[in-house]
Design a protein around this motif. Structure first.
Motif, PDB file in Angstrom:
ATOM      1  N   CYS A 182       1.180  -1.543  -0.463  1.00 60.96           N
ATOM      2  CA  CYS A 182      -0.041  -0.127   0.240  1.00 60.96           C
ATOM      3  C   CYS A 182       1.402   1.384  -0.283  1.00 60.96           C
ATOM      4  O   CYS A 182       0.487   2.171  -0.856  1.00 60.96           O
ATOM      5  CB  CYS A 182      -0.885   0.341   1.504  1.00 60.96           C
ATOM      6  N   ALA A 183       1.809   1.308   0.518  1.00 62.38           N
ATOM      7  CA  ALA A 183       2.654   2.636   0.878  1.00 62.38           C
ATOM      8  C   ALA A 183       4.157   2.093   0.618  1.00 62.38           C
ATOM      9  O   ALA A 183       4.541   1.123   1.113  1.00 62.38           O
ATOM     10  CB  ALA A 183       2.490   3.360   1.568  1.00 62.38           C
ATOM     11  N   VAL A 202       4.666  -0.765   3.457  1.00 64.07           N
ATOM     12  CA  VAL A 202       3.719  -0.692   3.721  1.00 64.07           C
ATOM     13  C   VAL A 202       2.633  -1.644   3.733  1.00 64.07           C
ATOM     14  O   VAL A 202       2.417  -1.363   2.577  1.00 64.07           O
ATOM     15  CB  VAL A 202       3.145   0.736   4.400  1.00 64.07           C
ATOM     16  N   VAL A 212       2.619   6.040  -2.235  1.00 64.73           N
ATOM     17  CA  VAL A 212       0.738   5.195  -2.069  1.00 64.73           C
ATOM     18  C   VAL A 212       0.613   4.484  -2.898  1.00 64.73           C
ATOM     19  O   VAL A 212       0.466   5.107  -4.122  1.00 64.73           O
ATOM     20  CB  VAL A 212       0.171   6.043  -1.092  1.00 64.73           C
ATOM     21  N   CYS A 264      -5.500   2.828  -2.121  1.00 64.94           N
ATOM     22  CA  CYS A 264      -4.861   2.909  -0.348  1.00 64.94           C
ATOM     23  C   CYS A 264      -4.933   3.952   0.132  1.00 64.94           C
ATOM     24  O   CYS A 264      -4.851   4.916  -0.956  1.00 64.94           O
ATOM     25  CB  CYS A 264      -3.200   1.825  -0.943  1.00 64.94           C
ATOM     26  N   GLU A 265      -4.945   4.250   1.104  1.00 67.32           N
ATOM     27  CA  GLU A 265      -4.873   5.475   1.532  1.00 67.32           C
ATOM     28  C   GLU A 265      -3.660   5.518   2.786  1.00 67.32           C
ATOM     29  O   GLU A 265      -3.995   4.214   4.200  1.00 67.32           O
ATOM     30  CB  GLU A 265      -6.006   5.599   2.427  1.00 67.32           C
ATOM     31  N   LEU A 266      -2.616   6.436   3.275  1.00 67.82           N
ATOM     32  CA  LEU A 266      -1.420   6.108   4.360  1.00 67.82           C
ATOM     33  C   LEU A 266      -2.288   7.785   5.144  1.00 67.82           C
ATOM     34  O   LEU A 266      -2.187   8.790   4.348  1.00 67.82           O
ATOM     35  CB  LEU A 266      -0.826   6.297   3.560  1.00 67.82           C
ATOM     36  N   ARG A 279      -3.700  12.176   5.327  1.00 62.53           N
ATOM     37  CA  ARG A 279      -4.298  11.269   4.715  1.00 62.53           C
ATOM     38  C   ARG A 279      -3.267  11.784   3.440  1.00 62.53           C
ATOM     39  O   ARG A 279      -3.521  13.190   3.345  1.00 62.53           O
ATOM     40  CB  ARG A 279      -6.061  11.064   4.272  1.00 62.53           C
TER      41      ARG A 279
END
Length: 83
Positions: A16-17, A38, A60, A64-66, A80
């Protein structure tokens, strides 16, 4: 830097990141130094040892969202990031 769609390590598992310790105003020198991977579904209220305050750039992945916080234990201001 890799594109959001390129976040796949050698074994093909989705990420995701990716966070990096080194950055540069020159694009070809961005996303360098140590790398923190991640995976999807990661929930970490604390940065791994040695990473606090060191992240200078990130990528990212798609879908996905970090979310990051300014203080430990998910306190303080949050921000975010998405692809």
């Amino acid at each position: 830097c890799p594109t959001a769609a390129d976040l796949r390590p050698v074994n093909g598992t989705r990420l995701c990141a990716q966070l990096y310790t080194d950055n540069s105003p020159y694009y070809d020198q961005c996303c360098a130094g140590d790398v923190l991977l991640v995976p999807p579904g990661t929930d970490a209220p604390y940065m791994p040892r040695g990473w606090s305050g060191r992240t200078s750039s990130l990528v990212v992945g798609t879908r996905c969202e970090l979310t990051v916080w300014s203080r430990k234990a998910k306190k303080g201001k949050s921000r975010r990031f998405s692809a």
